[in-house]
Enzyme design. Structure first.
Site, PDB file in Angstrom:
ATOM      1  N   ASP A 182       0.861  -1.184   0.000  1.00  0.00           N
ATOM      2  CA  ASP A 182       0.000   0.000   0.000  1.00  0.00           C
ATOM      3  C   ASP A 182       0.896   1.231   0.000  1.00  0.00           C
ATOM      4  O   ASP A 182       2.094   1.141   0.298  1.00  0.00           O
ATOM      5  CB  ASP A 182      -0.900   0.000   1.252  1.00  0.00           C
ATOM      6  CG  ASP A 182      -1.813   1.229   1.295  1.00  0.00           C
ATOM      7  OD1 ASP A 182      -2.413   1.547   0.255  1.00  0.00           O
ATOM      8  OD2 ASP A 182      -1.899   1.881   2.345  1.00  0.00           O
ATOM      9  N   SER A 183       0.307   2.364  -0.319  1.00  0.00           N
ATOM     10  CA  SER A 183       1.059   3.618  -0.256  1.00  0.00           C
ATOM     11  C   SER A 183       1.511   3.906   1.176  1.00  0.00           C
ATOM     12  O   SER A 183       2.446   4.645   1.397  1.00  0.00           O
ATOM     13  CB  SER A 183       0.170   4.764  -0.752  1.00  0.00           C
ATOM     14  OG  SER A 183      -1.021   4.806   0.017  1.00  0.00           O
ATOM     15  N   TYR A 210      -0.376   8.675  -2.089  1.00  0.00           N
ATOM     16  CA  TYR A 210      -0.313   8.561  -3.547  1.00  0.00           C
ATOM     17  C   TYR A 210      -1.487   9.309  -4.202  1.00  0.00           C
ATOM     18  O   TYR A 210      -1.411   9.685  -5.361  1.00  0.00           O
ATOM     19  CB  TYR A 210      -0.410   7.092  -3.972  1.00  0.00           C
ATOM     20  CG  TYR A 210       0.820   6.229  -3.728  1.00  0.00           C
ATOM     21  CD1 TYR A 210       1.936   6.695  -3.038  1.00  0.00           C
ATOM     22  CD2 TYR A 210       0.855   4.922  -4.222  1.00  0.00           C
ATOM     23  CE1 TYR A 210       3.042   5.878  -2.827  1.00  0.00           C
ATOM     24  CE2 TYR A 210       1.967   4.104  -4.031  1.00  0.00           C
ATOM     25  CZ  TYR A 210       3.050   4.580  -3.323  1.00  0.00           C
ATOM     26  OH  TYR A 210       4.147   3.762  -3.137  1.00  0.00           O
ATOM     27  N   GLY A 211      -2.566   9.460  -3.439  1.00  0.00           N
ATOM     28  CA  GLY A 211      -3.825   9.994  -3.989  1.00  0.00           C
ATOM     29  C   GLY A 211      -3.725  11.280  -4.783  1.00  0.00           C
ATOM     30  O   GLY A 211      -4.352  11.413  -5.824  1.00  0.00           O
ATOM     31  N   CYS A 269      -3.776  -0.815  -2.142  1.00  0.00           N
ATOM     32  CA  CYS A 269      -4.044   0.605  -2.377  1.00  0.00           C
ATOM     33  C   CYS A 269      -4.997   0.794  -3.569  1.00  0.00           C
ATOM     34  O   CYS A 269      -4.703   0.330  -4.678  1.00  0.00           O
ATOM     35  CB  CYS A 269      -2.705   1.285  -2.672  1.00  0.00           C
ATOM     36  SG  CYS A 269      -2.823   3.031  -2.967  1.00  0.00           S
ATOM     37  N   ASN A 270      -6.112   1.463  -3.327  1.00  0.00           N
ATOM     38  CA  ASN A 270      -7.051   1.728  -4.426  1.00  0.00           C
ATOM     39  C   ASN A 270      -6.419   2.591  -5.504  1.00  0.00           C
ATOM     40  O   ASN A 270      -6.642   2.401  -6.689  1.00  0.00           O
ATOM     41  CB  ASN A 270      -8.295   2.446  -3.897  1.00  0.00           C
ATOM     42  CG  ASN A 270      -9.247   1.527  -3.180  1.00  0.00           C
ATOM     43  OD1 ASN A 270     -10.269   1.131  -3.715  1.00  0.00           O
ATOM     44  ND2 ASN A 270      -8.904   1.154  -1.958  1.00  0.00           N
ATOM     45  N   THR A 271      -5.607   3.566  -5.071  1.00  0.00           N
ATOM     46  CA  THR A 271      -4.993   4.488  -6.031  1.00  0.00           C
ATOM     47  C   THR A 271      -4.028   3.726  -6.947  1.00  0.00           C
ATOM     48  O   THR A 271      -4.067   3.870  -8.176  1.00  0.00           O
ATOM     49  CB  THR A 271      -4.263   5.620  -5.271  1.00  0.00           C
ATOM     50  OG1 THR A 271      -5.199   6.245  -4.389  1.00  0.00           O
ATOM     51  CG2 THR A 271      -3.693   6.642  -6.214  1.00  0.00           C
ATOM     52  N   GLU A 273      -5.345   9.683   9.102  1.00  0.00           N
ATOM     53  CA  GLU A 273      -3.915   9.503   9.421  1.00  0.00           C
ATOM     54  C   GLU A 273      -3.562  10.219  10.731  1.00  0.00           C
ATOM     55  O   GLU A 273      -2.684   9.797  11.462  1.00  0.00           O
ATOM     56  CB  GLU A 273      -3.053  10.077   8.294  1.00  0.00           C
ATOM     57  CG  GLU A 273      -3.116   9.269   7.013  1.00  0.00           C
ATOM     58  CD  GLU A 273      -2.051   8.195   6.942  1.00  0.00           C
ATOM     59  OE1 GLU A 273      -0.941   8.412   7.428  1.00  0.00           O
ATOM     60  OE2 GLU A 273      -2.357   7.121   6.388  1.00  0.00           O
ATOM     61  N   CYS A 327     -11.185   3.455  -0.977  1.00  0.00           N
ATOM     62  CA  CYS A 327      -9.907   3.914  -0.421  1.00  0.00           C
ATOM     63  C   CYS A 327      -9.635   3.088   0.838  1.00  0.00           C
ATOM     64  O   CYS A 327     -10.560   2.844   1.624  1.00  0.00           O
ATOM     65  CB  CYS A 327     -10.002   5.401  -0.080  1.00  0.00           C
ATOM     66  SG  CYS A 327      -8.564   6.023   0.802  1.00  0.00           S
ATOM     67  N   THR A 328      -8.386   2.690   0.984  1.00  0.00           N
ATOM     68  CA  THR A 328      -7.996   1.834   2.112  1.00  0.00           C
ATOM     69  C   THR A 328      -8.433   2.373   3.478  1.00  0.00           C
ATOM     70  O   THR A 328      -8.706   1.608   4.387  1.00  0.00           O
ATOM     71  CB  THR A 328      -6.459   1.721   2.157  1.00  0.00           C
ATOM     72  OG1 THR A 328      -5.906   3.027   1.983  1.00  0.00           O
ATOM     73  CG2 THR A 328      -5.953   0.779   1.097  1.00  0.00           C
ATOM     74  N   HIS A 329      -8.458   3.709   3.600  1.00  0.00           N
ATOM     75  CA  HIS A 329      -8.708   4.314   4.907  1.00  0.00           C
ATOM     76  C   HIS A 329     -10.175   4.341   5.320  1.00  0.00           C
ATOM     77  O   HIS A 329     -10.490   4.458   6.493  1.00  0.00           O
ATOM     78  CB  HIS A 329      -8.203   5.766   4.911  1.00  0.00           C
ATOM     79  CG  HIS A 329      -6.726   5.902   4.876  1.00  0.00           C
ATOM     80  ND1 HIS A 329      -5.954   5.327   3.893  1.00  0.00           N
ATOM     81  CD2 HIS A 329      -5.873   6.539   5.713  1.00  0.00           C
ATOM     82  CE1 HIS A 329      -4.680   5.627   4.139  1.00  0.00           C
ATOM     83  NE2 HIS A 329      -4.608   6.364   5.231  1.00  0.00           N
TER      84      HIS A 329
HETATM   85  N1  DGL Z   1      -4.003   3.910  -0.013  1.00  0.00           N
HETATM   86  C1  DGL Z   1      -4.659   4.999  -0.712  1.00  0.00           C
HETATM   87  C2  DGL Z   1      -5.892   4.468  -1.437  1.00  0.00           C
HETATM   88  O1  DGL Z   1      -6.444   3.440  -1.094  1.00  0.00           O
HETATM   89  C3  DGL Z   1      -5.037   6.136   0.220  1.00  0.00           C
HETATM   90  C4  DGL Z   1      -3.861   6.925   0.740  1.00  0.00           C
HETATM   91  C5  DGL Z   1      -3.068   7.617  -0.343  1.00  0.00           C
HETATM   92  O2  DGL Z   1      -3.545   8.610  -0.926  1.00  0.00           O
HETATM   93  O3  DGL Z   1      -1.964   7.157  -0.624  1.00  0.00           O
HETATM   94  O4  DGL Z   1      -6.315   5.070  -2.383  1.00  0.00           O
END
Ligand code: DGL
Length: 266
Positions: free
Chosen positions: A11-12, A43-44, A74-76, A152, A184-186
């Protein structure tokens, strides 16, 4: 690599631990290697080129650890880099979160909301995959860039976050969606708040759960399930290790991991 090799997850940052948690729940015997690119998170807001480069380095690290498959938590990264990674690393099965979540969403409803980072929403990856499974599904996408920094910072109960959530999600509420993908993971961390603001009757898709099922099916079908009798070993790597990251990691994973995280240079 063999069936007893670990599953690699990247993940990011630490948000991907919400995905790791679902994988561990469904596949408790599997060894896990988790990499969080904490030095370069988020990463977003970044460009597709940079997201691809970072994702490639993460993949290379996991391959050097001899994993039997890789999950892009990571979705991004999934939205922007998964096709690129699958082409580049053909020998390792690579899973990403968008496709299984899109498939699940189309089985649940027909007016589907998708929330995610700017890069995920700008890629239209969810719309494309949802419309692959259902031509009639209507997709309403919305970037929610402020959710990640609030989470975060551990501000998951703050009035500020509640206000931001209301501001964002009213836009989906008035469209009367029947299903929502937390892209998104969060977001699963604030899943209840999100559901409340959108409308508690809306069906929620958690991509972490969707990909965990996909990995489970793949490993069982291909006779690649780890056969050890004890629970799997978990190894956590990050590209920048701070005290705060450990606390945030524990919030995402829902268990103590102090002293179990190692720092690596990619
Ligand atoms: N892990 C990213 C996602 O799922 C969220 C955090 C980021 O922007 O890196 O899109």
């Amino acid at each position: 690599m063999s069936k007893n090799s670990p599953i690699g997850i990247f993940d990011s940052g630490l948000g991907g631990l919400t995905v790791a948690k679902q994988i561990v729940k469904l596949l408790p015997r599997e060894d896990i290697i988790y990499l969080g690119d904490t030095a370069r998170v988020p990463y977003g807001p970044r460009s597709p080129e940079i997201i691809k480069r970072f994702s490639e380095e993460n993949t290379q690290f996991l391959i050097s650890k001899k994993v039997k498959c890789i999950v892009i938590a990571c979705n991004t990264s999934s939205a922007v880099a998964s096709d690129y990674l699958k082409r580049k690393f053909r020998k390792t099965p690579i899973f990403e979160v968008i496709n299984p979540a899109a498939k699940e969403a189309t089985g649940m409803g027909n007016k589907i909301g998708v929330i995610g980072t700017r890069a995920t929403i700008a890629s239209h990856a969810y719309e494309k995959d949802i419309n692959k499974y259902s031509k009639s599904a209507k997709v309403i996408s919305l970037a929610c860039p402020l959710f990640v920094p609030f989470i975060e910072e551990g501000e998951i109960k703050s009035d500020g976050l509640k206000e931001v959530a209301r501001e964002y999600l009213t836009k989906l509420k008035i469209k009367k969606i029947d299903t929502l993908v937390m892209g998104c993971t969060h977001y699963p961390i604030i899943g209840k708040l999100i559901a409340r603001e959108v409308d508690n009757h809306v069906r929620i898709v958690d991509p972490g759960k969707s990909v965990a099922k996909e990995v489970f099916d793949f490993l069982s079908k291909n006779k690649m399930l780890n056969e050890q009798k004890t629970s799997g070993k978990k190894n956590f790597f990050v590209t920048d290790l701070t005290e705060r990251f450990t606390k945030v990691a524990e919030m995402f994973l829902g268990q103590k991991i102090k002293g179990k995280i190692l720092e690596v240079n990619l």
